[in-house]
Enzyme design. Structure first.
Site, PDB file in Angstrom:
ATOM      1  N   HIS A   1       0.793  -1.234   0.000  1.00 20.47           N
ATOM      2  CA  HIS A   1       0.000   0.000   0.000  1.00 20.47           C
ATOM      3  C   HIS A   1       0.823   1.279   0.000  1.00 20.47           C
ATOM      4  O   HIS A   1       0.290   2.364  -0.014  1.00 20.47           O
ATOM      5  CB  HIS A   1      -0.981   0.013   1.187  1.00 20.47           C
ATOM      6  CG  HIS A   1      -0.327   0.199   2.524  1.00 20.47           C
ATOM      7  ND1 HIS A   1       0.328  -0.811   3.178  1.00 20.47           N
ATOM      8  CD2 HIS A   1      -0.210   1.286   3.323  1.00 20.47           C
ATOM      9  CE1 HIS A   1       0.811  -0.356   4.332  1.00 20.47           C
ATOM     10  NE2 HIS A   1       0.499   0.922   4.446  1.00 20.47           N
TER      11      HIS A   1
HETATM   12  N1  UDP Z   1      -3.143  -5.748   9.240  1.00 19.99           N
HETATM   13  C1  UDP Z   1      -4.393  -6.307   9.417  1.00 19.99           C
HETATM   14  N2  UDP Z   1      -5.119  -6.662   8.306  1.00 19.99           N
HETATM   15  C2  UDP Z   1      -4.627  -6.502   7.030  1.00 19.99           C
HETATM   16  C3  UDP Z   1      -3.335  -5.938   6.873  1.00 19.99           C
HETATM   17  C4  UDP Z   1      -2.612  -5.556   7.996  1.00 19.99           C
HETATM   18  O1  UDP Z   1      -4.858  -6.490  10.545  1.00 19.99           O
HETATM   19  O2  UDP Z   1      -5.319  -6.854   6.068  1.00 19.99           O
HETATM   20  C5  UDP Z   1      -2.377  -5.325  10.442  1.00 19.99           C
HETATM   21  C6  UDP Z   1      -1.012  -5.952  10.580  1.00 19.99           C
HETATM   22  O3  UDP Z   1      -1.060  -7.177  11.286  1.00 19.99           O
HETATM   23  C7  UDP Z   1      -0.256  -4.891  11.362  1.00 19.99           C
HETATM   24  C8  UDP Z   1      -0.865  -3.601  10.879  1.00 19.99           C
HETATM   25  O4  UDP Z   1      -2.127  -3.941  10.320  1.00 19.99           O
HETATM   26  O5  UDP Z   1      -0.515  -5.033  12.755  1.00 19.99           O
HETATM   27  C9  UDP Z   1       0.020  -2.945   9.853  1.00 19.99           C
HETATM   28  O6  UDP Z   1      -0.663  -1.904   9.285  1.00 19.99           O
HETATM   29  P1  UDP Z   1      -0.175  -1.196   7.954  1.00 19.99           P
HETATM   30  O7  UDP Z   1       0.527  -2.162   7.082  1.00 19.99           O
HETATM   31  O8  UDP Z   1      -1.356  -0.476   7.424  1.00 19.99           O
HETATM   32  O9  UDP Z   1       0.785  -0.079   8.531  1.00 19.99           O
HETATM   33  P2  UDP Z   1       2.347   0.095   8.628  1.00 19.99           P
HETATM   34  O10 UDP Z   1       2.853  -0.896   9.608  1.00 19.99           O
HETATM   35  O11 UDP Z   1       2.913  -0.090   7.277  1.00 19.99           O
HETATM   36  O12 UDP Z   1       2.496   1.499   9.112  1.00 19.99           O
END
Ligand code: UDP
Length: 361
Positions: free
Chosen positions: A209
């Site tokens: 994303h």
């Molecule tokens: N996550 C979730 N469902 C999904 C994708 C991610 O619950 O379909 C959770 C994942 O386990 C983690 C968090 O969302 O705890 C990560 O979010 P994201 O990738 O949006 O943010 P980033 O870590 O890149 O800031």
């Protein structure tokens, strides 16, 4: 002590859940602490917001600022305007922000300008890549933070270089891992598990994303086709983020192994991580979870703000080229994962440490 907790986007909800539990525990022990939960409304899609409140038993926010989408500036400005009114109406001793999203930075700026102390959870991590909006959010937030809570000693060193006083830097561990360990006994199969004939290690879990991977439609499609090809006899489960879906629309890409599914709730998503052959992702938070679960992770980025997931954990920084992903993935198929370890203090007790420190302030 009156704390205002800020949460705006999916990874924030996962990070605040154990903090609220730790606050409630301190309250039950008679400590003089209360909190007000502010949801900025940065993520408002049920699959990215309400689902996490339900699954992680997060109490309903005291207020939702309902800022919704917009450009970087529009969204940041809308959060600041709405949060300034909120904080003037409901003053507190401390505004606690988590992570690196626009809500983190916007609310920290508002709080500091109203002479309210700011605590930042996940302070000090840096990718060094200023083309990422998150990196700007991290730098600005840390430049006005009073209490820094860090996930690694490296993050603390970054803060020291940047002039933060060592007495305000607290290495406490990782609240995202608190949530992971608190909920590991509750994870469950997604509804499509049997229908897609998923079984342990017969699929790869994919999430993408970040603007650098998804905003350019042609290269995104090439990447998805390449990963589909590379998977061989493995299936690919791709919970598609709304940002990525908005680029691809409903077009049929003719992929043979890839199953597009909605963004998953936390309990299903961790189940998918735990049982997959490997994860391919551009998420930072997911590379922390794969590290603790010992699951191979290939990060489609050129930088990371979480180097311990590589030096100690299972994460491999692939860069943004499909060729390099193929090379790293085939090395993994031949030789297995390079290392497997859990970073110091990622033990499920970070939130309790944070609360104990805050109560001394
Ligand atoms: N996550 C979730 N469902 C999904 C994708 C991610 O619950 O379909 C959770 C994942 O386990 C983690 C968090 O969302 O705890 C990560 O979010 P994201 O990738 O949006 O943010 P980033 O870590 O890149 O800031």
């Amino acid at each position: 002590m009156k704390i205002t907790l800020i949460a705006g986007a999916r990874p924030n909800f996962i990070k605040i859940a154990p903090i609220i539990k730790a606050i409630e525990k301190k309250q039950s022990e008679g400590e003089p602490i209360s909190y007000r939960l502010v949801h900025t409304g940065q993520h408002y899609d049920k699959a990215l917001s309400a689902t996490f409140f339900e699954e992680l038993n997060i109490p309903q926010p005291h207020i939702n600022l309902e800022v919704k989408s917009g450009s970087q500036a529009e969204q940041t400005a809308a959060i600041m305007i709405a949060f300034e009114k909120e904080l003037l109406t409901n003053p507190c001793d401390l505004v606690l922000v988590v992570g690196d999203v626009n809500s983190t930075m916007a609310c920290a700026i508002v709080a500091k300008k109203l002479n309210t102390k700011v605590a930042h959870i996940e302070a000090g991590i840096r990718s060094g890549d200023l083309s990422m909006p998150e990196e700007i959010n991290r730098i600005v937030t840390d430049s006005i933070t009073d209490y820094f809570f860090t996930t690694s000693t490296w993050a603390g060193e970054n803060l020291l270089k940047f002039g933060a006083p060592s007495s305000n830097i607290h290495f406490v561990g990782n609240v995202m891992i608190d949530t992971l360990l608190q909920n590991s006994g509750r994870i469950s199969k997604p509804v499509f598990w049997d229908e897609y004939q998923l079984a342990e290690k017969n699929y790869i879990l994919l999430t993408l994303h970040r603007p650098s991977n998804v905003d350019e439609e042609k290269s995104l499609i090439e990447l998805l086709k390449g990963i589909d090809e590379m998977a061989g006899d493995k299936k690919i489960i791709f919970p598609i983020h709304p940002r990525t879906k908005a680029i691809l629309g409903d077009q049929n890409l003719g992929l043979k192994n890839t199953y597009f599914v909605a963004p998953q709730g936390y309990l299903n998503f961790i189940y998918l991580i735990k049982n997959c052959l490997a994860v391919i992702t551009d998420s930072g938070g997911i590379s922390e979870e794969t590290t603790v679960l010992g699951v191979p992770c290939f990060t489609m980025r050129t930088t990371t703000e979480r180097p311990e997931t590589i030096s100690i954990g299972t994460n491999v920084l692939v860069g943004d080229s499909l060729q390099n992903l193929e090379k790293c993935f085939s090395e993994f198929l031949q030789n297995g994962i390079k290392n497997k370890g859990v970073p110091e203090l990622w033990d499920g007790n970070a939130s309790e440490r944070i609360l104990s420190i805050l109560l001394l302030k």
